[in-house]
Write a protein that holds these residues in place. Structure first.
Motif, PDB file in Angstrom:
ATOM      1  N   ASN A  85       0.876  -1.174   0.000  1.00 19.93           N
ATOM      2  CA  ASN A  85       0.000   0.000   0.000  1.00 19.93           C
ATOM      3  C   ASN A  85       0.915   1.227   0.000  1.00 19.93           C
ATOM      4  N   THR A  87       0.948   4.260  -1.425  1.00 21.26           N
ATOM      5  CA  THR A  87       0.547   5.655  -1.248  1.00 21.26           C
ATOM      6  C   THR A  87       0.410   6.011   0.224  1.00 21.26           C
ATOM      7  N   GLU A  88       0.256   5.010   1.081  1.00 27.09           N
ATOM      8  CA  GLU A  88       0.189   5.253   2.518  1.00 27.09           C
ATOM      9  C   GLU A  88       1.378   4.640   3.253  1.00 27.09           C
ATOM     10  N   GLY A 265      -6.872  -2.885   6.271  1.00 30.20           N
ATOM     11  CA  GLY A 265      -7.853  -2.003   5.648  1.00 30.20           C
ATOM     12  C   GLY A 265      -9.238  -2.254   6.207  1.00 30.20           C
ATOM     13  N   TYR A 500      -3.416   0.732  -7.151  1.00 30.26           N
ATOM     14  CA  TYR A 500      -3.223   0.525  -5.714  1.00 30.26           C
ATOM     15  C   TYR A 500      -4.599   0.266  -5.092  1.00 30.26           C
ATOM     16  N   ASP A 503      -5.726   1.819  -0.809  1.00 29.14           N
ATOM     17  CA  ASP A 503      -6.038   3.146  -0.275  1.00 29.14           C
ATOM     18  C   ASP A 503      -7.462   3.498  -0.687  1.00 29.14           C
ATOM     19  N   TRP A 505      -8.641   7.193  -1.279  1.00 28.16           N
ATOM     20  CA  TRP A 505      -8.644   8.653  -1.236  1.00 28.16           C
ATOM     21  C   TRP A 505      -9.959   9.233  -1.720  1.00 28.16           C
TER      22      TRP A 505
END
Length: 554
Positions: A85, A87-88, A265, A500, A503, A505
């Motif tokens: 993951n 982006t985080e 998640g 991805y 995430d 967003w």
């Protein structure tokens, strides 16, 4: 990587129009063993994918695309705790929650499996105490009802599982769910409960989710003058969160704060302490069976060759239809009353994961990245939207899900149910051509003119693809395997399409805007709003305050 430049991608693009021109009847006629060759018998269910618009050539290219996009390496990274993951900056380790990792993984110096087992031990102890009557409210009466306050992954998963396993429920403590910030839902649930015997489980990863925290504060007010606020929070509340310090700051007893972690998640969290309502409703041992079933699917996904790997095959078929064939939707059709919440659960799991338009390279995807997921119970759907599935110009691939063994003892019902499931997938596959329709109408004595007039309306083009998943029996273990099957399908889709998946967003934007709009709804003072939003707020204020309508614009 620009996947559209891969030979496997380009070959699939050239094969798609050819396959759209073929019919499923032709594929079955040309291969009498197709039903055997295009199916997998796993410990908990049969996965039949023979009714799909694919042949061996298409499958070879799809499997090559999976290898070209690094699926096997990404699968290794998933189970080894690599931060996929990206982006985080986090790993994705929900398989660890059910013992699905092949090797020990440590994060920040702590063995992940030790953390998981410790928390499961706390969960088991609390559930046993609750079932034994040792957990009481302020007045000393035993807790009889637990209300789960959560939304999204903190609600859909546990509710779906409890509904699916209703035949396995314990009668010790009743579980209720409130997810909507619309107070009507909370009021309806509370109207049936006793303040002295009710416990609230506040389930929120961040412990800041506006809907959940609003419901928690309203629940606290409902308890009223039963006891001082601090005592109510200690005896009538528990928390499940990845932010235990915030739960404690809210006033919940640290001993009743159950933890999960930021590498879980929300939509994949039912295996963690978020599954507390499941353990309460079913008993901890059945909750553990659910985890074991998911772990068995983890092993299958990890070890089976790609061409014999159920999640991989499901994912590649989805990619084939949505991205190459141009079929933008996919239906989930359970023929099992207990699975009535499964379509909603899978809708969140897949669409929140892969409903994205930016690739891992940070560029706009020039292709579809995932279908719209929808559906409902098959029998009800037959009398609602199957007309669309059979005769609409749009093609909607579908998953039919049922079980061999019924969850009841009523005679004759289950055979009718499964006959409908098998017949619908067969009808979608074969259809009925004009000559068959004319022959049928002639056998009923209609005239030549009547036949010519009516025949076009009764033609079913067929060649509508579907998968069939037939469970041996719907129980905790098979349900765990079924859910994990779809989890790994979603992961595979994301890898192949360079998305991805972990995430979300897109969820954050609306939350931020809502937080900014709320004070304006309360005060009526409009600040920097577009004309439509300003009009909505103005109407809301006028109706609430009984003000006269303004003059209509000329």
């Amino acid at each position: 990587m620009d996947i559209t430049r891969l030979p496997s991608w380009q070959q699939l693009e050239s094969l798609a129009p050819q396959m759209r021109a073929r019919h499923l009847r032709e594929l079955f006629a040309g291969d009498p063993r197709r039903g055997l060759r295009y199916s997998l018998e796993l410990p908990e269910f049969l996965f039949d994918y023979s009714k799909n618009l694919v042949d061996d050539e298409v499958f070879v290219k799809l499997l090559q695309l999976a290898r070209d996009t690094g699926l096997e390496d990404w699968r290794t990274d998933l189970f080894s705790g690599a931060p996929i993951n990206r982006t985080e900056g986090r790993p994705v380790l929900h398989p660890a929650l059910r013992g699905g990792l092949p090797n020990p993984v440590s994060l920040d110096g702590a063995p992940v499996q030790d953390l998981v087992e410790t928390e499961l031990g706390r969960l088991k102890e609390f559930v046993n105490l609750l079932h034994n009557g040792a957990v009481t409210g302020y007045t000393g009466r035993r807790i009889t009802d637990v209300v789960n306050l959560g939304v999204g992954g903190s609600h859909l998963g546990p509710e779906m599982v409890i509904e699916a396993l209703r035949a396995h429920r314990s009668d010790e403590v009743r579980v209720h769910f409130v997810s909507n910030v619309d107070g009507a839902q909370l009021a309806d649930v509370l109207a049936r409960l006793d303040v002295e015997t009710t416990l609230f489980a506040v389930s929120s990863k961040t412990f800041t989710t506006a809907e959940t925290m609003t419901n928690a504060r309203s629940a606290l007010r409902w308890l009223g003058d039963l006891a001082p606020r601090t005592q109510l929070l200690r005896q009538h509340f528990v928390a499940v969160t990845a932010s235990p310090e915030k739960a404690q700051a809210f006033g919940i007893d640290p001993g009743r704060v159950f933890r999960f972690w930021d590498w879980v998640g929300g939509r994949f969290s039912l295996w963690s302490a978020i599954g507390l309502p499941i353990a309460i409703a079913l008993g901890f041992e059945r909750f553990r069976e659910l985890l074991d079933g998911a772990a068995s699917m983890d092993r299958h996904f990890r070890e089976a060759p790609l061409e014999e790997n159920a999640p991989v095959l499901m994912a590649l078929l989805s990619v084939w239809y949505c991205t190459f064939m141009g079929y933008p939707a996919h239906a989930i059709l359970p023929y099992e009353q207990a699975l009535h919440r499964l379509p909603a659960y899978l809708q969140q799991a897949e669409m929140e994961s892969n409903g994205k338009s930016t690739t891992r390279a940070g560029e706009e995807a020039g292709y579809a990245t995932g279908p719209l997921i929808w559906g409902m119970l098959g029998i009800n759907g037959q009398h609602a939207f199957y007309q669309y599935l059979h005769q609409s110009p749009e093609v909607v691939p579908a998953d039919f899900i049922g079980s061999v063994t019924p969850g009841h003892e009523l005679e004759g019902h289950h055979e009718i149910l499964l006959a409908n499931m098998f017949a619908q997938s067969q009808a979608l596959m074969n259809g009925v051509d004009r000559e068959q329709v004319k022959a049928e109408l002639a056998s009923k004595g209609l005239s030549e003119k009547e036949i010519e007039q009516l025949a076009p309306y009764k033609v079913h083009r067929g060649s509508r693809p579907s998968n069939s998943i037939l469970l041996r029996q719907l129980n905790p273990r098979s349900l765990g395997a079924l859910i994990a099957l779809y989890e790994h399908k979603i992961f595979t889709q994301g890898v192949v399409l360079q998305i991805y998946s972990f995430d979300q967003w897109g969820v954050e934007l609306g939350k931020g805007l809502a937080a900014a709009l709320q004070p304006q709804l309360e005060s009526g003072e409009l600040r920097s709003q577009d004309a439509s939003t300003a009009r909505l707020i103005d109407y809301y204020q006028r109706v609430r305050n009984g003000a006269a309508a303004p003059e209509t614009a000329g």
